[in-house]
Motif scaffolding. Structure first.
Motif, PDB file in Angstrom:
ATOM      1  N   PRO A  38      -3.813  -0.295  -6.824  1.00 36.57           N
ATOM      2  CA  PRO A  38      -4.314   0.618  -7.859  1.00 36.57           C
ATOM      3  C   PRO A  38      -3.396   1.822  -8.049  1.00 36.57           C
ATOM      4  N   PHE A  39      -2.092   1.593  -8.056  1.00 36.74           N
ATOM      5  CA  PHE A  39      -1.103   2.656  -8.240  1.00 36.74           C
ATOM      6  C   PHE A  39       0.128   2.041  -8.870  1.00 36.74           C
ATOM      7  N   TRP A 115       1.924   6.180  -1.918  1.00 37.19           N
ATOM      8  CA  TRP A 115       3.076   5.961  -1.039  1.00 37.19           C
ATOM      9  C   TRP A 115       2.640   5.246   0.246  1.00 37.19           C
ATOM     10  N   VAL A 116       1.535   5.682   0.832  1.00 35.72           N
ATOM     11  CA  VAL A 116       1.030   5.052   2.055  1.00 35.72           C
ATOM     12  C   VAL A 116       0.687   3.579   1.787  1.00 35.72           C
ATOM     13  N   LEU A 117       0.037   3.314   0.675  1.00 37.25           N
ATOM     14  CA  LEU A 117      -0.300   1.935   0.325  1.00 37.25           C
ATOM     15  C   LEU A 117       0.962   1.087   0.163  1.00 37.25           C
ATOM     16  N   MET A 118       1.949   1.610  -0.551  1.00 32.77           N
ATOM     17  CA  MET A 118       3.171   0.860  -0.769  1.00 32.77           C
ATOM     18  C   MET A 118       3.895   0.597   0.550  1.00 32.77           C
ATOM     19  N   LYS A 119       3.915   1.575   1.434  1.00 36.02           N
ATOM     20  CA  LYS A 119       4.554   1.394   2.742  1.00 36.02           C
ATOM     21  C   LYS A 119       3.792   0.389   3.608  1.00 36.02           C
ATOM     22  N   PRO A 126       0.104  -1.637 -12.561  1.00 36.28           N
ATOM     23  CA  PRO A 126       0.509  -1.046 -13.833  1.00 36.28           C
ATOM     24  C   PRO A 126       0.001   0.374 -14.086  1.00 36.28           C
ATOM     25  N   THR A 127      -0.963   0.843 -13.306  1.00 37.27           N
ATOM     26  CA  THR A 127      -1.550   2.159 -13.588  1.00 37.27           C
ATOM     27  C   THR A 127      -1.529   3.049 -12.355  1.00 37.27           C
ATOM     28  N   PRO A 128      -1.430   4.355 -12.544  1.00 41.25           N
ATOM     29  CA  PRO A 128      -1.454   5.278 -11.407  1.00 41.25           C
ATOM     30  C   PRO A 128      -2.824   5.295 -10.724  1.00 41.25           C
ATOM     31  N   LEU A 129      -2.819   5.586  -9.450  1.00 35.58           N
ATOM     32  CA  LEU A 129      -4.046   5.744  -8.677  1.00 35.58           C
ATOM     33  C   LEU A 129      -4.763   7.016  -9.105  1.00 35.58           C
TER      34      LEU A 129
END
Length: 141
Positions: A38-39, A115-119, A126-129
């Motif tokens: 969701p980001f 950033w934490v989720l991506m790491k 497609p959309t920002p959190l």
């Protein structure tokens, strides 16, 4: 073209060819089942900068922990995996930073969490959190 190039996979031994097929299947299987988070990537990259400014001192620049807990180890994933991202978002808001809990504005909180989720291996979507779309589930793996 040399003879080895024309032979392609046939020039591999049976075990090597099997390993190549299995590795390829795993790569494509992972990509096919990856549900975007969701980001978006831009938000997560902005979160990296904010994280470095506000969180890295305690959680380490690679999120592996220092004074504070690791944000990427199996214990972190076991605690938050399978739960809505909003649970983690709410926890961070209520507890971080330790010297001023409840003061992290959404404009910083959401990119840091992205950033934490991506790491943690969550693929950007497609959309920002935001608070409104944080109901997505944090994957267990």
């Amino acid at each position: 073209m040399c003879q080895a190039d024309r032979r392609g996979i046939r020039s591999l031994g049976p075990a090597s060819a099997f390993a190549l097929v299995i590795a390829s299947a795993q790569i494509f299987s992972t990509a096919a089942h990856a549900t975007p988070g969701p980001f978006d990537r831009q938000q997560a990259e902005a979160g990296h900068v904010i994280y470095n400014d506000h969180c890295a001192e305690c959680h380490g620049p690679e999120l592996a922990g220092a004074l504070g807990a690791s944000l990427i180890d199996p214990a972190f994933k076991a605690r938050w995996g399978g739960r809505p991202v909003s649970d983690l978002r709410d926890w961070i808001y209520s507890n971080m930073p330790p010297n001023a809990p409840g003061t992290l504005p959404d404009a910083q909180l959401d990119p840091i969490l992205a950033w934490v989720l991506m790491k943690n291996g969550v693929a950007p979507g497609p959309t920002p959190l935001s608070k409104a779309n944080a109901g997505a589930v944090f994957p267990k793996e």
